[in-house]
Design a protein around this motif. Sequence first.
Motif, PDB file in Angstrom:
ATOM      1  N   ASP A 162       1.081  -1.048  -0.254  1.00  0.00           N
ATOM      2  CA  ASP A 162      -0.125   0.037   0.142  1.00  0.00           C
ATOM      3  C   ASP A 162       0.759   1.033  -0.007  1.00  0.00           C
ATOM      4  O   ASP A 162       1.790   1.323   0.739  1.00  0.00           O
ATOM      5  CB  ASP A 162      -0.894   0.041   1.354  1.00  0.00           C
ATOM      6  CG  ASP A 162      -1.716   1.282   1.110  1.00  0.00           C
ATOM      7  OD1 ASP A 162      -2.612   1.392   0.389  1.00  0.00           O
ATOM      8  OD2 ASP A 162      -1.539   2.215   2.240  1.00  0.00           O
ATOM      9  N   GLU A 163       0.841   2.248  -0.841  1.00  0.00           N
ATOM     10  CA  GLU A 163       1.554   3.360  -1.235  1.00  0.00           C
ATOM     11  C   GLU A 163       1.261   4.349   0.162  1.00  0.00           C
ATOM     12  O   GLU A 163       2.514   4.650   0.530  1.00  0.00           O
ATOM     13  CB  GLU A 163       0.921   4.143  -2.306  1.00  0.00           C
ATOM     14  CG  GLU A 163       2.023   4.206  -3.276  1.00  0.00           C
ATOM     15  CD  GLU A 163       1.454   4.978  -4.694  1.00  0.00           C
ATOM     16  OE1 GLU A 163       1.512   6.277  -4.658  1.00  0.00           O
ATOM     17  OE2 GLU A 163       0.864   4.473  -5.716  1.00  0.00           O
ATOM     18  N   LYS A 164       0.288   4.318   0.752  1.00  0.00           N
ATOM     19  CA  LYS A 164       0.212   5.077   1.998  1.00  0.00           C
ATOM     20  C   LYS A 164       1.158   4.573   3.114  1.00  0.00           C
ATOM     21  O   LYS A 164       1.629   5.274   3.733  1.00  0.00           O
ATOM     22  CB  LYS A 164      -1.171   5.679   2.329  1.00  0.00           C
ATOM     23  CG  LYS A 164      -2.065   6.298   1.305  1.00  0.00           C
ATOM     24  CD  LYS A 164      -3.507   6.672   1.606  1.00  0.00           C
ATOM     25  CE  LYS A 164      -4.007   7.379   0.639  1.00  0.00           C
ATOM     26  NZ  LYS A 164      -5.627   7.646   1.006  1.00  0.00           N
ATOM     27  N   ALA A 165       0.894   3.326   3.068  1.00  0.00           N
ATOM     28  CA  ALA A 165       1.686   2.588   4.153  1.00  0.00           C
ATOM     29  C   ALA A 165       3.197   2.873   3.999  1.00  0.00           C
ATOM     30  O   ALA A 165       3.821   2.896   5.018  1.00  0.00           O
ATOM     31  CB  ALA A 165       1.257   1.249   4.371  1.00  0.00           C
ATOM     32  N   ARG A 166       3.659   2.804   2.846  1.00  0.00           N
ATOM     33  CA  ARG A 166       4.893   2.903   2.531  1.00  0.00           C
ATOM     34  C   ARG A 166       5.572   4.329   2.732  1.00  0.00           C
ATOM     35  O   ARG A 166       6.478   4.490   3.433  1.00  0.00           O
ATOM     36  CB  ARG A 166       5.326   2.583   0.915  1.00  0.00           C
ATOM     37  CG  ARG A 166       6.838   2.335   0.539  1.00  0.00           C
ATOM     38  CD  ARG A 166       6.931   2.081  -0.978  1.00  0.00           C
ATOM     39  NE  ARG A 166       6.007   1.357  -1.416  1.00  0.00           N
ATOM     40  CZ  ARG A 166       5.058   1.332  -2.501  1.00  0.00           C
ATOM     41  NH1 ARG A 166       5.315   2.230  -3.365  1.00  0.00           N
ATOM     42  NH2 ARG A 166       4.280   0.546  -2.813  1.00  0.00           N
ATOM     43  N   ALA A 167       4.569   5.412   2.569  1.00  0.00           N
ATOM     44  CA  ALA A 167       5.125   6.795   2.673  1.00  0.00           C
ATOM     45  C   ALA A 167       5.172   6.822   4.371  1.00  0.00           C
ATOM     46  O   ALA A 167       5.936   7.621   4.734  1.00  0.00           O
ATOM     47  CB  ALA A 167       3.897   7.542   2.465  1.00  0.00           C
ATOM     48  N   ARG A 168       4.305   6.557   5.160  1.00  0.00           N
ATOM     49  CA  ARG A 168       4.140   6.434   6.641  1.00  0.00           C
ATOM     50  C   ARG A 168       5.432   5.907   7.235  1.00  0.00           C
ATOM     51  O   ARG A 168       6.049   6.366   8.062  1.00  0.00           O
ATOM     52  CB  ARG A 168       3.025   5.912   7.018  1.00  0.00           C
ATOM     53  CG  ARG A 168       1.871   6.527   7.003  1.00  0.00           C
ATOM     54  CD  ARG A 168       0.529   6.146   7.676  1.00  0.00           C
ATOM     55  NE  ARG A 168       0.200   4.572   7.924  1.00  0.00           N
ATOM     56  CZ  ARG A 168      -0.590   4.125   6.961  1.00  0.00           C
ATOM     57  NH1 ARG A 168      -1.389   4.913   5.977  1.00  0.00           N
ATOM     58  NH2 ARG A 168      -0.803   2.976   6.895  1.00  0.00           N
ATOM     59  N   LYS A 224       8.576   8.035   6.251  1.00  0.00           N
ATOM     60  CA  LYS A 224       8.524   9.117   7.019  1.00  0.00           C
ATOM     61  C   LYS A 224       8.837   8.763   8.538  1.00  0.00           C
ATOM     62  O   LYS A 224       9.621   9.751   9.138  1.00  0.00           O
ATOM     63  CB  LYS A 224       7.246   9.638   6.953  1.00  0.00           C
ATOM     64  CG  LYS A 224       7.065  11.054   7.829  1.00  0.00           C
ATOM     65  CD  LYS A 224       5.681  11.705   7.555  1.00  0.00           C
ATOM     66  CE  LYS A 224       5.807  13.192   8.432  1.00  0.00           C
ATOM     67  NZ  LYS A 224       4.379  13.654   8.315  1.00  0.00           N
ATOM     68  N   LYS A 238      -3.542   2.282  10.624  1.00  0.00           N
ATOM     69  CA  LYS A 238      -4.835   2.632   9.679  1.00  0.00           C
ATOM     70  C   LYS A 238      -5.424   3.778  10.517  1.00  0.00           C
ATOM     71  O   LYS A 238      -6.192   3.571  11.272  1.00  0.00           O
ATOM     72  CB  LYS A 238      -5.338   1.489   9.484  1.00  0.00           C
ATOM     73  CG  LYS A 238      -4.698   0.436   8.730  1.00  0.00           C
ATOM     74  CD  LYS A 238      -5.737  -0.704   8.315  1.00  0.00           C
ATOM     75  CE  LYS A 238      -4.956  -2.060   7.962  1.00  0.00           C
ATOM     76  NZ  LYS A 238      -5.474  -3.228   7.715  1.00  0.00           N
ATOM     77  N   SER A 239      -5.357   5.133   9.838  1.00  0.00           N
ATOM     78  CA  SER A 239      -6.056   6.103  10.205  1.00  0.00           C
ATOM     79  C   SER A 239      -7.541   6.021   9.336  1.00  0.00           C
ATOM     80  O   SER A 239      -7.563   6.318   8.490  1.00  0.00           O
ATOM     81  CB  SER A 239      -5.506   7.422   9.901  1.00  0.00           C
ATOM     82  OG  SER A 239      -6.233   8.382  10.294  1.00  0.00           O
ATOM     83  N   SER A 240      -8.510   5.768  10.183  1.00  0.00           N
ATOM     84  CA  SER A 240      -9.835   5.554   9.469  1.00  0.00           C
ATOM     85  C   SER A 240     -10.944   6.474  10.128  1.00  0.00           C
ATOM     86  O   SER A 240     -10.887   6.533  11.451  1.00  0.00           O
ATOM     87  CB  SER A 240     -10.221   4.266   9.608  1.00  0.00           C
ATOM     88  OG  SER A 240     -10.242   3.646  10.866  1.00  0.00           O
TER      89      SER A 240
END
Length: 196
Positions: free
Chosen positions: A101-107, A110, A136-138
């Motif tokens: 998951d791209e967002k997980a990779r970015a997190r 960082k 997971k920010s939901s």
Amino acid sequence: GVKVRAVVRTMSDAELVIAQGSENAARVDLSFIEKATFAKALEERGFDRTVIMRALATDKTELSKLIATAKGIPNDLIQAIGPAPKAGRRRWMALAELLADEKARARATKAVASTQMAERDSDARFAAALTAASAKSSVQASGEARSWLDGAGRTIVRAERRKTGLVLSVDPSIEPGFDEFLLSRLDDLLADFRRR
């Protein structure tokens, strides 16, 4: 100018790789990710998997896991984390899976890139990357409430906006000590916020 005793042998590339793998294994106990990146590098250089298995003294199934894990985690992130010897195979594989998951990779990237992380050991950097990738920010159904979940889907932190301000709820039974850690970092967070 000092004479030394040497053994000189003619070796094929495959024989050299196998000897290198054996020497590395005898010299130092490589971590899972070090073996994984070595296996991936050999495959990218065109070596047959049979040769790589002999170099790492491993079987076909384990080699597949090593290569898949190394391919699933960006090289720069592996370098930033380091060998993380305590992480083990399962946790590295879990990280690789999350990073699809791209967002997980970015997190994760960082989390490891912060100045404070550079001062910590490799295992701590791995833990930070895994936690960040797992979070997971939901947005919950009820208004302005948000929850941060761990990899098992359990709520670690719940944040809710009220008229009086932001209310954070931390469940210490899921991540013992995180509540105290969070409180101890508030001064640093405020200073960082003001700098930005």
